[in-house]
Structure formats: structure tokens, C-alpha cells
Design a protein around this motif. Sequence first.
Motif, PDB file in Angstrom:
ATOM      1  N   GLY A  52       0.710  -1.185  -0.127  1.00 56.92           N
ATOM      2  CA  GLY A  52      -0.023   0.018  -0.233  1.00 56.92           C
ATOM      3  C   GLY A  52       0.980   1.206   0.019  1.00 56.92           C
ATOM      4  N   ASP A  53       0.285   2.370   0.584  1.00 59.17           N
ATOM      5  CA  ASP A  53       0.835   3.673   0.563  1.00 59.17           C
ATOM      6  C   ASP A  53       1.680   3.861   1.992  1.00 59.17           C
ATOM      7  OD1 ASP A  53      -1.054   3.824   2.164  1.00 59.17           O
ATOM      8  OD2 ASP A  53      -2.086   5.553   1.336  1.00 59.17           O
ATOM      9  N   LEU A  54       1.727   3.066   2.725  1.00 57.26           N
ATOM     10  CA  LEU A  54       2.716   2.978   3.940  1.00 57.26           C
ATOM     11  C   LEU A  54       3.393   1.628   3.768  1.00 57.26           C
ATOM     12  CD1 LEU A  54       0.492   4.600   6.524  1.00 57.26           C
ATOM     13  CD2 LEU A  54       2.193   5.658   5.208  1.00 57.26           C
ATOM     14  N   PRO A  55       4.413   1.520   2.880  1.00 54.93           N
ATOM     15  CA  PRO A  55       5.129   0.180   3.093  1.00 54.93           C
ATOM     16  C   PRO A  55       6.017   0.015   4.564  1.00 54.93           C
ATOM     17  CG  PRO A  55       5.605   1.517   1.123  1.00 54.93           C
ATOM     18  CD  PRO A  55       4.888   2.387   1.958  1.00 54.93           C
ATOM     19  N   PHE A  56       6.462  -1.098   4.782  1.00 50.24           N
ATOM     20  CA  PHE A  56       6.950  -1.536   5.963  1.00 50.24           C
ATOM     21  C   PHE A  56       8.365  -0.855   6.237  1.00 50.24           C
ATOM     22  CE2 PHE A  56       5.137  -6.042   4.855  1.00 50.24           C
ATOM     23  CZ  PHE A  56       3.943  -5.684   5.522  1.00 50.24           C
ATOM     24  N   ALA A  69       6.922   4.113  -1.218  1.00 51.92           N
ATOM     25  CA  ALA A  69       5.823   3.431  -1.671  1.00 51.92           C
ATOM     26  C   ALA A  69       5.893   3.323  -3.411  1.00 51.92           C
ATOM     27  CB  ALA A  69       4.507   4.198  -1.536  1.00 51.92           C
ATOM     28  N   PHE A  70       5.190   2.209  -3.844  1.00 53.54           N
ATOM     29  CA  PHE A  70       5.394   1.969  -5.404  1.00 53.54           C
ATOM     30  C   PHE A  70       4.312   2.956  -5.872  1.00 53.54           C
ATOM     31  CE2 PHE A  70       3.101  -0.078  -8.835  1.00 53.54           C
ATOM     32  CZ  PHE A  70       3.956  -0.074  -9.847  1.00 53.54           C
ATOM     33  N   SER A  78       7.430   3.817 -13.584  1.00 54.06           N
ATOM     34  CA  SER A  78       7.527   3.469 -12.165  1.00 54.06           C
ATOM     35  C   SER A  78       8.502   3.816 -11.243  1.00 54.06           C
ATOM     36  CB  SER A  78       7.108   1.917 -12.145  1.00 54.06           C
ATOM     37  OG  SER A  78       6.050   1.618 -13.000  1.00 54.06           O
ATOM     38  N   THR A  79       8.127   4.344 -10.043  1.00 54.90           N
ATOM     39  CA  THR A  79       9.281   4.338  -9.138  1.00 54.90           C
ATOM     40  C   THR A  79       9.100   3.380  -7.964  1.00 54.90           C
ATOM     41  OG1 THR A  79       7.977   6.117  -7.849  1.00 54.90           O
ATOM     42  CG2 THR A  79       9.805   6.686  -9.771  1.00 54.90           C
ATOM     43  N   THR A  80       9.896   2.687  -7.303  1.00 52.66           N
ATOM     44  CA  THR A  80       9.992   1.832  -6.328  1.00 52.66           C
ATOM     45  C   THR A  80      11.017   1.543  -5.494  1.00 52.66           C
ATOM     46  OG1 THR A  80       9.164  -0.224  -5.416  1.00 52.66           O
ATOM     47  CG2 THR A  80      10.248  -0.185  -7.491  1.00 52.66           C
ATOM     48  N   SER A  81      10.803   1.263  -4.240  1.00 52.12           N
ATOM     49  CA  SER A  81      11.976   0.875  -3.564  1.00 52.12           C
ATOM     50  C   SER A  81      12.496  -0.559  -3.690  1.00 52.12           C
ATOM     51  CB  SER A  81      11.599   0.938  -1.967  1.00 52.12           C
ATOM     52  OG  SER A  81      12.459   0.085  -1.359  1.00 52.12           O
ATOM     53  N   ALA A  82      13.788  -0.736  -3.751  1.00 47.60           N
ATOM     54  CA  ALA A  82      14.212  -2.179  -4.416  1.00 47.60           C
ATOM     55  C   ALA A  82      13.677  -3.095  -3.204  1.00 47.60           C
ATOM     56  CB  ALA A  82      15.678  -2.150  -4.273  1.00 47.60           C
ATOM     57  N   GLU A  83      13.571  -2.560  -2.014  1.00 46.41           N
ATOM     58  CA  GLU A  83      12.959  -3.739  -0.809  1.00 46.41           C
ATOM     59  C   GLU A  83      11.594  -4.190  -1.257  1.00 46.41           C
ATOM     60  OE1 GLU A  83      14.730  -5.046   1.347  1.00 46.41           O
ATOM     61  OE2 GLU A  83      16.520  -3.532   0.628  1.00 46.41           O
ATOM     62  N   PRO A 109      -4.401   2.829   9.662  1.00 42.94           N
ATOM     63  CA  PRO A 109      -5.045   3.769   8.940  1.00 42.94           C
ATOM     64  C   PRO A 109      -4.552   4.258   7.737  1.00 42.94           C
ATOM     65  CG  PRO A 109      -4.711   4.459  11.385  1.00 42.94           C
ATOM     66  CD  PRO A 109      -3.816   3.303  10.924  1.00 42.94           C
ATOM     67  N   ALA A 110      -5.570   4.491   6.784  1.00 42.05           N
ATOM     68  CA  ALA A 110      -5.304   5.059   5.411  1.00 42.05           C
ATOM     69  C   ALA A 110      -4.188   4.278   4.752  1.00 42.05           C
ATOM     70  CB  ALA A 110      -4.642   6.565   5.739  1.00 42.05           C
TER      71      ALA A 110
END
Length: 204
Positions: A51-55, A60-61, A78-83, A195-196
Motif C-alpha cells: 500500500g501507501d505506507l510500506p514497512f 511507496a510504489f 514506475s518508481t519503487t524501493s528495491a525492498e 489507518p489510510a
Amino acid sequence: MQDYPPQAHTARYGDDDELGTLNRLTDEVSTDHCTENSTRISLNWPLDAQGDLPFFGRQAFHKHIYQKPPRIVNDDYSTTSAELRTGDGLRHFGYQKEAKFYNGVTLEDIHGEHKTNVNGIGAWSEKGIVGRGVLLDYHTWRLQNKIEYEAFKTGSIPLKDLKAVAESQGTEIKFGDILLIRSGTASLAWSLARPARTLVRTQL
């Protein structure tokens, strides 16, 4: 910090090796594991699954699809964390006590003036990873045996427990198998109130 055996990072497959135990997946081993009853299984988790609050505060993706008129064409970026993607190479987490990665690779080798792609995931992709996957459902086993384990805290799963899981499942582990462990991390994530946040539920 988890304590590892001395020289845990040392290569066993040559001074220039970047594959580690993937060297066990020889053509012969991979072929032996391919039977008439074999099924290919994707291990990918959707990039937007967290989601919009990754671990752990990761980015976020984001995916943006845009048109290119007047043609009937769509492009995207697209933009994303490698994790958030499947597959950490052997340069991800080093042997802390000696400040080295697999095969003696240092941070200087990766970030220094003469930095290289050594121990990158690219070395794994040249032949791909094809073999017999073995799933140990540690999460279900530990609940049945009332064993405490906190997925989001630093810790370890003892080898004796994994052997007990395999025995309880009637699972035989062979040379060259790809070991998958269900630790319960995803189950814990679903149970936490955030939340959210929208999570894509996958059966893990």
C-alpha cells in the motif's frame, strides 16, 4: 545483532564467485527436479501489496500510465524501493562482524571510486533460478506448538525448529532444493491496524 559462524561470508565456489549456494542448481539438478507433475509457481508479491505506507518507512510504489496522442499508445513509468521487489543480491546484507559481504566484498567495492556491480542480482539472472521448491510452514507449526516468535523484531528461527517442521510435514529436503520459509510476517501485517492504508491480500 545475530551472531554468525566465523568466515560465514567466505566463498566456497571460487574467488570470483557471485552465486553462492545457487551453484548447487546445476543443469543436472534442475533437470532431475523437472517431472511430469511439476508446477511452476511465481514467488512475486505485487509491487503495491504494501500500500501507501510500506514497512519500515520505505518509499511507496508509484506507477503512472500516460497516453501519447494522436497515436493509440500508452507508456508508463514506475518508481519503487528495491525492498518492495523480490530478490536481494549478495550485496544486500553483509557479515557485520567483519564488515564484508559474500566472498569478501567490501562497501568500498560497491560504493568507492572504482565501484563495480559485484554480487549484484544480475549474476543470478544470467541463468535464472530453476529448481525444486520446498516450503516449510513455520508459522502454522509454531502456533500449534505454542512457540513465541515476533516477525518484526530482530531474531532467528533455530535450525532444530525447521527440521521439526519438515518432519511434521513429511517433507524431504534434497541437495539443491530452494528452501522457502513461511514465517508469518504477512499474517502479522494483515492483523495490524494501519489507518489510510490499503493492502492487497495474498494468500501467504
